[in-house]
Design a protein around this motif. Structure first.
Motif, PDB file in Angstrom:
ATOM      1  N   GLU A 168       0.579  -1.530  -0.318  1.00 46.16           N
ATOM      2  CA  GLU A 168      -0.030  -0.017  -0.358  1.00 46.16           C
ATOM      3  C   GLU A 168       0.299   1.298  -0.023  1.00 46.16           C
ATOM      4  OE1 GLU A 168      -3.147   0.589  -0.422  1.00 46.16           O
ATOM      5  OE2 GLU A 168      -3.440  -1.961  -0.248  1.00 46.16           O
ATOM      6  N   ASP A 169       2.034   1.204   0.812  1.00 43.29           N
ATOM      7  CA  ASP A 169       2.397   2.161   0.652  1.00 43.29           C
ATOM      8  C   ASP A 169       3.634   2.416  -0.571  1.00 43.29           C
ATOM      9  OD1 ASP A 169       2.131   2.197   3.641  1.00 43.29           O
ATOM     10  OD2 ASP A 169       4.107   1.753   3.991  1.00 43.29           O
ATOM     11  N   ARG A 170       4.131   1.504  -1.416  1.00 45.26           N
ATOM     12  CA  ARG A 170       4.227   1.228  -2.586  1.00 45.26           C
ATOM     13  C   ARG A 170       3.652   2.146  -2.999  1.00 45.26           C
ATOM     14  NH1 ARG A 170       6.961  -3.480  -1.460  1.00 45.26           N
ATOM     15  NH2 ARG A 170       4.967  -4.773  -2.768  1.00 45.26           N
ATOM     16  N   LYS A 171       2.055   1.956  -3.571  1.00 49.44           N
ATOM     17  CA  LYS A 171       1.311   2.338  -4.379  1.00 49.44           C
ATOM     18  C   LYS A 171       0.655   3.673  -4.238  1.00 49.44           C
ATOM     19  CE  LYS A 171      -3.762   0.893  -5.401  1.00 49.44           C
ATOM     20  NZ  LYS A 171      -4.604  -0.199  -5.430  1.00 49.44           N
ATOM     21  N   LYS A 172       0.706   4.307  -2.686  1.00 45.99           N
ATOM     22  CA  LYS A 172       0.908   5.857  -2.284  1.00 45.99           C
ATOM     23  C   LYS A 172       1.747   6.208  -2.828  1.00 45.99           C
ATOM     24  CE  LYS A 172      -2.328   4.877   1.866  1.00 45.99           C
ATOM     25  NZ  LYS A 172      -1.834   5.726   3.062  1.00 45.99           N
ATOM     26  N   ASN A 173       3.108   6.085  -3.080  1.00 48.87           N
ATOM     27  CA  ASN A 173       4.206   6.555  -3.333  1.00 48.87           C
ATOM     28  C   ASN A 173       4.456   6.677  -4.850  1.00 48.87           C
ATOM     29  OD1 ASN A 173       5.707   6.702  -1.246  1.00 48.87           O
ATOM     30  ND2 ASN A 173       6.422   5.280  -0.578  1.00 48.87           N
ATOM     31  N   ALA A 174       3.739   5.539  -5.596  1.00 49.20           N
ATOM     32  CA  ALA A 174       3.974   5.853  -6.839  1.00 49.20           C
ATOM     33  C   ALA A 174       2.849   6.945  -7.475  1.00 49.20           C
ATOM     34  CB  ALA A 174       3.170   4.213  -7.714  1.00 49.20           C
ATOM     35  N   VAL A 175       1.652   6.906  -6.853  1.00 45.27           N
ATOM     36  CA  VAL A 175       0.904   7.476  -7.096  1.00 45.27           C
ATOM     37  C   VAL A 175       1.580   9.395  -7.163  1.00 45.27           C
ATOM     38  CG1 VAL A 175      -1.859   8.738  -6.304  1.00 45.27           C
ATOM     39  CG2 VAL A 175      -1.334   6.085  -6.678  1.00 45.27           C
ATOM     40  N   THR A 177       4.539  10.084  -6.693  1.00 43.29           N
ATOM     41  CA  THR A 177       5.357  10.863  -8.154  1.00 43.29           C
ATOM     42  C   THR A 177       4.593  11.012  -8.953  1.00 43.29           C
ATOM     43  OG1 THR A 177       5.585   8.338  -8.355  1.00 43.29           O
ATOM     44  CG2 THR A 177       7.229   8.962  -6.632  1.00 43.29           C
ATOM     45  N   GLU A 178       3.773  10.249  -9.403  1.00 40.11           N
ATOM     46  CA  GLU A 178       2.722  10.701 -10.592  1.00 40.11           C
ATOM     47  C   GLU A 178       2.354  11.844 -10.244  1.00 40.11           C
ATOM     48  OE1 GLU A 178      -0.524   8.343 -13.402  1.00 40.11           O
ATOM     49  OE2 GLU A 178       0.057   7.299 -11.154  1.00 40.11           O
ATOM     50  N   GLN A 179       1.950  12.519  -9.593  1.00 41.12           N
ATOM     51  CA  GLN A 179       1.130  12.871  -9.303  1.00 41.12           C
ATOM     52  C   GLN A 179       2.336  14.637  -9.517  1.00 41.12           C
ATOM     53  OE1 GLN A 179      -0.801  13.842  -5.170  1.00 41.12           O
ATOM     54  NE2 GLN A 179      -2.370  12.183  -6.799  1.00 41.12           N
ATOM     55  N   ARG A 180       3.785  14.266  -8.978  1.00 40.76           N
ATOM     56  CA  ARG A 180       4.382  15.538  -8.983  1.00 40.76           C
ATOM     57  C   ARG A 180       5.124  15.455 -10.506  1.00 40.76           C
ATOM     58  NH1 ARG A 180       6.487  12.623  -3.677  1.00 40.76           N
ATOM     59  NH2 ARG A 180       8.186  11.255  -4.994  1.00 40.76           N
ATOM     60  N   ASP A 181       4.916  14.619 -11.189  1.00 41.13           N
ATOM     61  CA  ASP A 181       5.305  15.025 -12.121  1.00 41.13           C
ATOM     62  C   ASP A 181       4.568  15.221 -14.065  1.00 41.13           C
ATOM     63  OD1 ASP A 181       7.852  12.711 -11.760  1.00 41.13           O
ATOM     64  OD2 ASP A 181       6.693  11.099 -12.643  1.00 41.13           O
ATOM     65  N   ASP A 182       3.048  14.832 -12.989  1.00 43.47           N
ATOM     66  CA  ASP A 182       2.449  15.952 -13.523  1.00 43.47           C
ATOM     67  C   ASP A 182       2.611  17.255 -13.003  1.00 43.47           C
ATOM     68  OD1 ASP A 182       1.121  14.010 -15.264  1.00 43.47           O
ATOM     69  OD2 ASP A 182      -0.377  13.388 -13.630  1.00 43.47           O
ATOM     70  N   GLU A 183       2.732  17.986 -12.250  1.00 45.24           N
ATOM     71  CA  GLU A 183       2.772  19.165 -11.715  1.00 45.24           C
ATOM     72  C   GLU A 183       4.417  19.860 -12.321  1.00 45.24           C
ATOM     73  OE1 GLU A 183       2.698  19.383  -7.993  1.00 45.24           O
ATOM     74  OE2 GLU A 183       0.880  18.816  -7.051  1.00 45.24           O
ATOM     75  N   ARG A 184       5.104  18.769 -12.085  1.00 46.42           N
ATOM     76  CA  ARG A 184       6.118  19.867 -13.148  1.00 46.42           C
ATOM     77  C   ARG A 184       6.172  19.450 -14.516  1.00 46.42           C
ATOM     78  NH1 ARG A 184      11.008  16.737 -15.393  1.00 46.42           N
ATOM     79  NH2 ARG A 184      10.086  14.857 -14.750  1.00 46.42           N
ATOM     80  N   ARG A 185       5.592  18.887 -14.872  1.00 44.89           N
ATOM     81  CA  ARG A 185       4.963  18.546 -16.496  1.00 44.89           C
ATOM     82  C   ARG A 185       4.294  20.244 -16.403  1.00 44.89           C
ATOM     83  NH1 ARG A 185       2.906  14.358 -16.694  1.00 44.89           N
ATOM     84  NH2 ARG A 185       4.863  12.914 -17.634  1.00 44.89           N
ATOM     85  N   LYS A 186       3.250  20.532 -15.805  1.00 45.10           N
ATOM     86  CA  LYS A 186       2.408  21.858 -16.307  1.00 45.10           C
ATOM     87  C   LYS A 186       3.149  22.758 -16.046  1.00 45.10           C
ATOM     88  CE  LYS A 186      -1.763  18.895 -15.458  1.00 45.10           C
ATOM     89  NZ  LYS A 186      -3.126  19.352 -13.228  1.00 45.10           N
ATOM     90  N   LYS A 187       4.240  23.006 -14.816  1.00 46.17           N
ATOM     91  CA  LYS A 187       4.915  23.351 -14.471  1.00 46.17           C
ATOM     92  C   LYS A 187       6.055  24.192 -15.677  1.00 46.17           C
ATOM     93  CE  LYS A 187       5.389  24.286 -10.205  1.00 46.17           C
ATOM     94  NZ  LYS A 187       5.631  23.463  -8.643  1.00 46.17           N
ATOM     95  N   MET A 188       6.503  22.856 -16.453  1.00 49.89           N
ATOM     96  CA  MET A 188       7.435  23.205 -17.816  1.00 49.89           C
ATOM     97  C   MET A 188       6.889  23.893 -18.777  1.00 49.89           C
ATOM     98  SD  MET A 188       9.464  19.473 -17.346  1.00 49.89           S
ATOM     99  CE  MET A 188      10.437  19.672 -19.272  1.00 49.89           C
ATOM    100  N   ILE A 189       5.650  23.415 -18.826  1.00 49.23           N
ATOM    101  CA  ILE A 189       4.863  23.314 -20.781  1.00 49.23           C
ATOM    102  C   ILE A 189       4.321  25.055 -19.532  1.00 49.23           C
ATOM    103  CG2 ILE A 189       2.050  23.810 -21.455  1.00 49.23           C
ATOM    104  CD1 ILE A 189       2.087  20.647 -20.831  1.00 49.23           C
ATOM    105  N   ASP A 190       3.999  25.902 -18.547  1.00 49.89           N
ATOM    106  CA  ASP A 190       3.533  27.412 -18.280  1.00 49.89           C
ATOM    107  C   ASP A 190       4.827  28.171 -18.449  1.00 49.89           C
ATOM    108  OD1 ASP A 190       1.410  26.723 -17.708  1.00 49.89           O
ATOM    109  OD2 ASP A 190       1.231  26.300 -15.628  1.00 49.89           O
ATOM    110  N   LYS A 191       5.957  27.507 -18.504  1.00 48.44           N
ATOM    111  CA  LYS A 191       7.317  28.305 -19.098  1.00 48.44           C
ATOM    112  C   LYS A 191       7.208  28.155 -20.023  1.00 48.44           C
ATOM    113  CE  LYS A 191      10.034  26.877 -14.297  1.00 48.44           C
ATOM    114  NZ  LYS A 191      11.304  26.268 -14.198  1.00 48.44           N
TER     115      LYS A 191
END
Length: 245
Positions: A168-175, A177-191
């Motif tokens: 369950e911890d691995r599953k949460k961490n995966a979620v 990390t995916e959210q962080r990647d999405d946020e980073r991608r959105k920031k890059m698109i905005d930049k």
């Protein structure tokens, strides 16, 4: 009435003549075939261009008189193999029986062969007690393996709660990390949108070059910030040492 009698006699004579003709034709044909066989026997070897081995030629002639080999006959491939010759003669005697004119006593195994057969029986057919002992040991080994497997399963069942929690911890961490990647991608698109003034794809050449420059700039800033922090820390320690004096 007379006409019918004549017709009957005429048909009878024709039938008799036909019968005699057929008997004569069969007799003459058989005689002719025998004479042909006698004449053609010396030419069989000359005519045969099949290059088949002799054993196969004998098999092909199985419906003829020469199908059963003579007692002196030995196939070419067994010329220098005494055991093979004996085995061939045994097979032939088993196939044809008394028709194969050979003394069966010569086909009986020798004392040396009987000794080898006994050794083979000892090696491949062990005594009953030894076989039973092997069976008992194999069963014990199988039972031990089953017991060990059951113990391992029970041990793993005790760790099941910890494993589920780790999963369950691995599953949460995966979620996360995916959210962080999405946020980073959105920031890059905005930049990219702020820099170029229009929507641009992340994998385009312009976007890659700009992002590369941006990452290098961020690395330099982080390095300078790290140096500044080290300098501030050193000054702080120096001030504290002076105040103590």
């Amino acid at each position: 009435m007379a006409a019918s009698i004549v017709r009957y006699r005429f048909s009878k004579t024709i039938c008799c003549k036909k019968h005699l003709f057929t008997k004569f034709s069969v007799r003459s044909a058989s005689k002719y075939s025998k004479t042909i066989d006698k004449v053609e026997e010396p030419y069989e070897d000359i005519r045969d261009v099949s290059r088949l081995p002799e054993r196969l030629k004998v098999k092909l002639k199985k419906n003829t008189v020469n199908a059963m080999p003579t007692p002196d006959y030995v196939p070419n491939y067994l010329t220098n193999n005494s055991r093979g010759i004996k085995r061939f003669k045994r097979k032939t005697f088993a196939k044809y029986g008394q028709k194969y004119d050979i003394n069966p006593a010569t086909l009986w195994p020798t004392e040396e062969e009987l000794e080898k057969e006994k050794l083979r029986n000892v090696y491949f057919d062990p005594p009953l007690e030894e076989s039973m002992e092997k069976l008992r040991l194999s069963k014990e080994e199988e039972e031990n393996n089953i017991r060990k497997r059951q113990e391992e399963i029970e041990k793993n069942m005790g760790k099941m709660k910890d494993w589920i929690k780790a999963y369950e911890d691995r599953k949460k961490n995966a979620v996360l990390t995916e959210q962080r990647d999405d946020e980073r991608r959105k920031k890059m698109i905005d930049k990219l949108h702020d820099h170029f003034g229009y929507q641009i794809h992340l994998h385009s050449t312009k976007a890659r070059e700009y992002l590369k420059e941006l990452t290098e700039k961020e690395k330099k800033e982080k390095k300078l910030q790290h140096k500044q922090d080290k300098r501030d820390k050193a000054q702080l320690q120096q001030g504290m040492s002076q105040s103590e004096e």
